[in-house]
Design a protein around this motif. Structure first.
Motif, PDB file in Angstrom:
ATOM      1  N   SER A 246      32.643 -44.082 -21.429  1.00  0.00           N
ATOM      2  CA  SER A 246      33.571 -42.955 -21.619  1.00  0.00           C
ATOM      3  C   SER A 246      34.902 -43.188 -20.909  1.00  0.00           C
ATOM      4  N   GLY A 247      34.915 -44.125 -19.964  1.00  0.00           N
ATOM      5  CA  GLY A 247      36.139 -44.362 -19.199  1.00  0.00           C
ATOM      6  C   GLY A 247      36.319 -43.347 -18.084  1.00  0.00           C
ATOM      7  N   VAL A 248      35.406 -42.364 -18.009  1.00  0.00           N
ATOM      8  CA  VAL A 248      35.471 -41.421 -16.897  1.00  0.00           C
ATOM      9  C   VAL A 248      34.763 -42.111 -15.740  1.00  0.00           C
TER      10      VAL A 248
ATOM     11  N   ASN B  46      38.693 -40.254 -28.998  1.00  0.00           N
ATOM     12  CA  ASN B  46      40.128 -40.310 -28.745  1.00  0.00           C
ATOM     13  C   ASN B  46      40.825 -39.046 -29.236  1.00  0.00           C
TER      14      ASN B  46
ATOM     15  N   LYS C  45      41.399 -40.152 -24.851  1.00  0.00           N
ATOM     16  CA  LYS C  45      40.995 -41.278 -23.989  1.00  0.00           C
ATOM     17  C   LYS C  45      40.369 -42.379 -24.836  1.00  0.00           C
ATOM     18  N   GLU C  46      40.419 -43.591 -24.288  1.00  0.00           N
ATOM     19  CA  GLU C  46      39.832 -44.731 -24.997  1.00  0.00           C
ATOM     20  C   GLU C  46      38.408 -44.977 -24.513  1.00  0.00           C
TER      21      GLU C  46
ATOM     22  N   TYR D  42      39.700 -36.146 -26.680  1.00  0.00           N
ATOM     23  CA  TYR D  42      40.102 -36.227 -25.261  1.00  0.00           C
ATOM     24  C   TYR D  42      41.344 -37.068 -24.990  1.00  0.00           C
TER      25      TYR D  42
ATOM     26  N   GLU E  69      32.793 -35.163 -21.334  1.00  0.00           N
ATOM     27  CA  GLU E  69      33.144 -36.338 -22.140  1.00  0.00           C
ATOM     28  C   GLU E  69      31.889 -37.088 -22.588  1.00  0.00           C
TER      29      GLU E  69
END
Ligand code: GLA
Length: 364
Positions: free
Chosen positions: A190-192, A338, A343-344, A341, A289
């Motif tokens: 998720s990149g979080v 994407n 985000k990638e 959110y 996410e």
């Protein structure tokens, strides 16, 4: 330089059970931390990491810094204190392709890579058991995260083509063959970023311990699902929820082992879905996410099930996907994520691997 690598791990199921005296089913994966090692010309230890930068320390005088350096220095510290090792001056070059903060245990891979390199290069004759136990001890005592044994264990003991079914009380384990057929493991990050040292992890550990006290038992092995229901009104809501996750997750681990042994790999999807619900609702370690990625994946053709993996509060989702559809599945989930959110997300197909080892040449 001599080169050593240690793999990250993917936990198929058994999340937040290792420090609760439960069962886990991790797989060492084909993403590694590599340590190159040689003697230096002075008495100091010079560490160079491709992604984090450089630092130098005196192994006779080590103190924690609250940064990634502690994962390296913690190993030196534990070897000094527990095994009486005196270190010569050394140069360590660290490279990694284990995504960080993605629930694939980049930190345990770093600890195990460092201890395996020191063990091999300095002929310390540590056993496998010492390598994973001392790595966990370094993380518990030097880094200050009360992690369980799963990650370090998987990184040392992994075997290609197999998952590791581990009982964290007796430390008995079994290699369970992975016959994935037309399916594969896909990890969506998720990149979080989560960091176990942020406090949420240690807090869950305390809550799970408190739940045991409220239920009046010494371990989760003594708590059955029916006792849980019976005592519901006598314990706090938080204790009930935390215990509910641990007790049911242990059952799911055993079910997953059964599926791997006697059924088709893709049937794991169903228990993964149940595990996610439990982690999100009862143990409360997911985040929006990650839940979005899980919900999105569940609607996509070719995905048999999925769940958040690792310590939680961000990180990745593991999905069981049809090999032929991996490209389409990852494209769809990335696009929807994407849009929602901004985000990638990243998708990785991961395969099993052997545990930490010496290499003839650099791998990374
Ligand atoms: C982290 C810890 C493990 C385990 C998982 C959750 O990865 O290092 O010991 O507790 O979280 O299952």
């Amino acid at each position: 330089m001599k080169y050593y690598v240690a793999p990250g791990r993917l936990n198929i199921i058994g999340e937040h059970t290792d420090y609760n005296g439960g069962f886990v089913l991790p797989v060492a994966i084909d993403k590694y931390v590599q340590v190159g090692i040689e003697k230096s010309h002075d008495d100091l230890v010079h560490v160079k990491s491709e992604s984090f930068g450089e630092f130098t320390f005196d192994s006779k005088n080590i103190s924690a810094t609250d940064s990634w350096k502690d994962y390296v220095m913690g190993i030196f510290d534990v070897l000094k204190k527990d095994k009486g090792v005196n270190f010569p001056g050394l140069k360590l070059e660290i490279k990694s392709n284990v995504p960080e903060g993605a629930g694939l245990s980049s930190s345990a891979a770093l600890e195990v890579a460092v201890i395996t390199a020191l063990n091999g290069f300095l002929n310390l004759n540590l056993t496998d058991e010492e390598r994973y136990n001392l790595s966990q001890k370094a993380e518990n005592e030097f880094v200050g995260v009360q992690c369980g044994i799963m990650d370090q264990f998987a990184s040392v003991m992994g075997r290609k083509g197999h998952a590791l079914f581990l009982d964290t009380v007796s430390m008995k384990y079994e290699y369970v063959p992975l016959n994935t057929g037309e399916y594969t493991f896909v990890v969506i990050d998720s990149g979080v970023k989560h960091s176990l040292s942020d406090g949420g992890y240690n807090k869950r550990r305390e809550e799970a311990q408190k739940a045991l006290e409220e239920f009046g038992v010494n371990s989760y092995r003594e708590l059955s699902l029916s006792q849980l229901f019976m005592k519901r009104s006598q314990v706090s809501e938080i204790s009930y929820k935390r215990a509910m996750h641990v007790v049911t997750e242990n059952e799911r681990v055993k079910e997953a082992v059964d599926i791997l042994k006697h059924s088709n790999f893709e049937n794991l999807g169903r228990v993964l879905n149940q595990s996610h619900e439990s982690l999100a609702i009862e143990y409360e370690v997911s985040c929006d996410e990650v839940n979005f990625i899980v919900d999105t994946l569940k609607e996509i053709d070719g995905v048999t099930g999925c769940r958040m993996i690792g310590g939680g509060f961000g990180g990745s989702v593991l999905a069981i996907c049809e090999k032929a559809k991996v490209g389409e599945i990852s494209a769809e989930v990335k696009e929807k994520y994407n849009k929602e959110y901004g985000k990638e997300a990243r998708a990785y197909v991961v395969d099993s691997s052997d545990g930490a080892m010496k290499m003839d040449n650099a791998l990374i």
